[in-house]
Design a protein around this motif. Structure first.
Motif, PDB file in Angstrom:
ATOM      1  N   ARG A 110      34.338 -69.824 -10.028  1.00  0.00           N
ATOM      2  CA  ARG A 110      33.257 -70.448 -10.791  1.00  0.00           C
ATOM      3  C   ARG A 110      32.026 -70.683  -9.912  1.00  0.00           C
ATOM      4  O   ARG A 110      30.893 -70.384 -10.320  1.00  0.00           O
ATOM      5  CB  ARG A 110      33.746 -71.762 -11.392  1.00  0.00           C
ATOM      6  CG  ARG A 110      32.729 -72.435 -12.308  1.00  0.00           C
ATOM      7  CD  ARG A 110      33.284 -73.682 -12.948  1.00  0.00           C
ATOM      8  NE  ARG A 110      33.592 -74.724 -11.981  1.00  0.00           N
ATOM      9  CZ  ARG A 110      34.814 -75.044 -11.580  1.00  0.00           C
ATOM     10  NH1 ARG A 110      35.853 -74.398 -12.050  1.00  0.00           N
ATOM     11  NH2 ARG A 110      35.008 -76.010 -10.688  1.00  0.00           N
ATOM     12  N   LYS A 111      32.237 -71.192  -8.699  1.00  0.00           N
ATOM     13  CA  LYS A 111      31.105 -71.450  -7.813  1.00  0.00           C
ATOM     14  C   LYS A 111      30.427 -70.157  -7.370  1.00  0.00           C
ATOM     15  O   LYS A 111      29.192 -70.080  -7.305  1.00  0.00           O
ATOM     16  CB  LYS A 111      31.573 -72.239  -6.588  1.00  0.00           C
ATOM     17  CG  LYS A 111      31.934 -73.688  -6.882  1.00  0.00           C
ATOM     18  CD  LYS A 111      32.244 -74.447  -5.593  1.00  0.00           C
ATOM     19  CE  LYS A 111      32.484 -75.923  -5.878  1.00  0.00           C
ATOM     20  NZ  LYS A 111      32.752 -76.696  -4.631  1.00  0.00           N
ATOM     21  N   VAL A 112      31.215 -69.149  -7.065  1.00  0.00           N
ATOM     22  CA  VAL A 112      30.639 -67.879  -6.619  1.00  0.00           C
ATOM     23  C   VAL A 112      29.848 -67.225  -7.744  1.00  0.00           C
ATOM     24  O   VAL A 112      28.743 -66.705  -7.532  1.00  0.00           O
ATOM     25  CB  VAL A 112      31.753 -66.942  -6.099  1.00  0.00           C
ATOM     26  CG1 VAL A 112      31.214 -65.527  -5.887  1.00  0.00           C
ATOM     27  CG2 VAL A 112      32.336 -67.481  -4.802  1.00  0.00           C
ATOM     28  N   ASN A 113      30.383 -67.244  -8.955  1.00  0.00           N
ATOM     29  CA  ASN A 113      29.676 -66.635 -10.084  1.00  0.00           C
ATOM     30  C   ASN A 113      28.366 -67.361 -10.400  1.00  0.00           C
ATOM     31  O   ASN A 113      27.398 -66.740 -10.852  1.00  0.00           O
ATOM     32  CB  ASN A 113      30.578 -66.622 -11.317  1.00  0.00           C
ATOM     33  CG  ASN A 113      31.757 -65.675 -11.166  1.00  0.00           C
ATOM     34  OD1 ASN A 113      31.687 -64.714 -10.410  1.00  0.00           O
ATOM     35  ND2 ASN A 113      32.839 -65.953 -11.872  1.00  0.00           N
ATOM     36  N   GLU A 114      28.347 -68.680 -10.156  1.00  0.00           N
ATOM     37  CA  GLU A 114      27.132 -69.447 -10.443  1.00  0.00           C
ATOM     38  C   GLU A 114      26.054 -69.259  -9.374  1.00  0.00           C
ATOM     39  O   GLU A 114      24.857 -69.252  -9.675  1.00  0.00           O
ATOM     40  CB  GLU A 114      27.477 -70.938 -10.558  1.00  0.00           C
ATOM     41  CG  GLU A 114      28.304 -71.289 -11.794  1.00  0.00           C
ATOM     42  CD  GLU A 114      28.734 -72.751 -11.783  1.00  0.00           C
ATOM     43  OE1 GLU A 114      28.485 -73.423 -10.752  1.00  0.00           O
ATOM     44  OE2 GLU A 114      29.323 -73.210 -12.786  1.00  0.00           O
ATOM     45  N   GLN A 124      27.347 -64.983   2.305  1.00  0.00           N
ATOM     46  CA  GLN A 124      26.978 -66.023   1.341  1.00  0.00           C
ATOM     47  C   GLN A 124      28.209 -66.528   0.592  1.00  0.00           C
ATOM     48  O   GLN A 124      28.378 -67.737   0.381  1.00  0.00           O
ATOM     49  CB  GLN A 124      25.953 -65.456   0.352  1.00  0.00           C
ATOM     50  CG  GLN A 124      25.447 -66.478  -0.657  1.00  0.00           C
ATOM     51  CD  GLN A 124      24.468 -65.868  -1.647  1.00  0.00           C
ATOM     52  OE1 GLN A 124      24.128 -64.680  -1.569  1.00  0.00           O
ATOM     53  NE2 GLN A 124      24.017 -66.674  -2.607  1.00  0.00           N
ATOM     54  N   ILE A 125      29.095 -65.608   0.204  1.00  0.00           N
ATOM     55  CA  ILE A 125      30.322 -66.005  -0.503  1.00  0.00           C
ATOM     56  C   ILE A 125      31.215 -66.837   0.408  1.00  0.00           C
ATOM     57  O   ILE A 125      31.821 -67.830  -0.024  1.00  0.00           O
ATOM     58  CB  ILE A 125      31.060 -64.751  -1.007  1.00  0.00           C
ATOM     59  CG1 ILE A 125      30.252 -64.067  -2.109  1.00  0.00           C
ATOM     60  CG2 ILE A 125      32.452 -65.111  -1.521  1.00  0.00           C
ATOM     61  CD1 ILE A 125      30.820 -62.746  -2.551  1.00  0.00           C
ATOM     62  N   ALA A 126      31.292 -66.467   1.682  1.00  0.00           N
ATOM     63  CA  ALA A 126      32.119 -67.228   2.632  1.00  0.00           C
ATOM     64  C   ALA A 126      31.610 -68.655   2.786  1.00  0.00           C
ATOM     65  O   ALA A 126      32.402 -69.603   2.883  1.00  0.00           O
ATOM     66  CB  ALA A 126      32.151 -66.512   3.978  1.00  0.00           C
TER      67      ALA A 126
END
Length: 404
Positions: free
Chosen positions: A198-202, A55-57
């Motif tokens: 920022r995108k991963v944390n959101e 998902q992170i990738a």
């Protein structure tokens, strides 16, 4: 226990292969599967780690500048899972330990005795022939003898299935992790990683006990930035103290520091023109630029003060000093500029670390030459006063006499 030791050994071999890949890339210049940046997802369950890393990738693929994206997969090795049916074993009056011993002896082997060969000792291991243990069906047909004399197959006592297991297990700080490697090109490193964070944390919600670590060059840059925040003020303070000790005047010390500060614009402009992003290497280049800028400022300011000590007006001393100090200042600049010019123009292997450093110094020195000849004398005329501390006039000092 055998599975755990095998996974640890496999993990060790994978780290050795990873190190060898890095050495191959450094020596041969071949782009391998290793990126300059990495994300580590820590947790306990390999399946969860694999899902979250995938998902992170996918999210990282939407960030501008992120290249060479890839996940170090830890699943994919087929495992044969043997789960003892305790109720079935109880019906045949067979202990769970007996079932485990049968599987261990048939598949893994069991040491029955030792063979001596000189001073060396070797275990004598008993296990089934390959044709009786290499397939799922063969293992299911392994027979156990019950207390009643009945021969019971393993399939009657256990649930045997094939499932994906861990092919490589990475550990750090007593925790499992899955690594995601990537590189940043065509964009500044800090901006790209911070957008990705920022995108991963959101968008990524991790279960309890799981966390993400952003490693690689970004981590090194953050540590270096913290050190620079300490080193830079100390450097400026030491330079100011030395200048004040030399000129016995806060005004002249601040004037030279102003020349140093303005020389930074040349380095920033050079980075902008060449399309080079600011990095730790360029930050160190600015520190080196400070020293050369101080030297040129001292050469100019000291000579103008000498001219004023011989009763030249402030304006005449500034103009004459700019003309007569052009050659020594230019020689000082050219030594460093010509020496670092090949590094500033290089695009060979390893130049990513040295090129920003050289670009900052070359651009800063060119700008410093212009500022030292035109801007510094102008600022001197603006800041000069009647009560300035000037050097004692030397006997026989003539205009035009100077030592380069």
């Amino acid at each position: 226990m055998g599975d755990i030791l095998g996974a640890v050994d496999q993990s060790h071999r994978s780290h050795v292969d990873l190190l060898q890949a890095l050495l191959d890339e450094a020596s041969a210049g071949i782009r391998v599967v290793v990126g300059e940046l990495a994300i580590k997802v820590y947790g306990d369950t390999l399946k969860t780690l694999e899902d979250k890393s995938a998902q992170i990738a996918r999210i990282m693929g939407t960030v501008k500048g992120v290249e060479d994206l890839g996940v170090f997969h830890v699943l994919g090795q087929p495992n044969l899972n043997v789960t003892v049916d305790r109720d079935a074993a109880a019906r045949y009056q067979i202990n769970v330990a007996d079932v485990q011993d049968a599987v261990q002896t048939a598949v893994g082997g069991n040491a029955l005795s030792q063979v001596l060969k000189g001073e060396a000792r070797y275990d004598l291991v008993l296990r089934y022939l390959p044709q009786y243990r290499d397939t799922k069906e063969a293992i299911e047909n392994i027979r156990l003898l019950s207390p009643s004399g009945e021969r019971v197959s393993l399939s009657q006592l256990c649930r045997i299935s094939i499932a994906d297991g861990g092919s490589e297990i990475y550990r750090e700080g007593n925790q499992r992790y899955v690594a995601i490697k990537y590189s940043v090109r065509g964009r500044d490193l800090g901006g790209a990683v911070e957008e990705a964070m920022r995108k991963v944390n959101e968008q990524v919600k991790l279960p309890a006990g799981y966390h993400i670590d952003w490693a690689g060059e970004y981590e090194s840059q953050k540590r270096a930035d913290k050190r620079l925040l300490i080193v830079l003020p100390i450097t400026i303070l030491v330079i100011f103290i030395i200048l004040y000790t030399m000129f016995k005047s806060f005004k002249w010390a601040l004037l030279i520091l102003a020349n140093v500060a303005m020389a930074r614009f040349g380095g920033l402009l050079a980075l902008l023109i060449t399309g080079t992003n600011f990095s730790v290497s360029s930050g160190v280049g600015f520190l080196a630029l400070f020293g050369v800028s101080v030297q040129t400022g001292v050469i100019m300011l000291e000579y103008i003060n000498q001219l004023r000590a011989k009763r030249f007006s402030t304006e005449d001393a500034a103009v004459e000093g700019a003309v007569l100090r052009l050659r020594p200042i230019m020689m000082t600049m050219l030594v460093a500029t010509l020496g670092l010019l090949p590094a500033a123009l290089s695009h060979a292997i390893g130049s990513d670390s040295q090129r920003p450093f050289a670009i900052v110094i070359v651009g800063g020195l060119i700008a410093d030459l212009v500022m030292s000849i035109f801007l510094l004398p102008t600022l001197y005329v603006w800041a000069a006063g009647e009560r300035d501390v000037l050097p004692v006039a030397e006997e026989g000092f003539e205009i035009g006499e100077h030592v380069d």
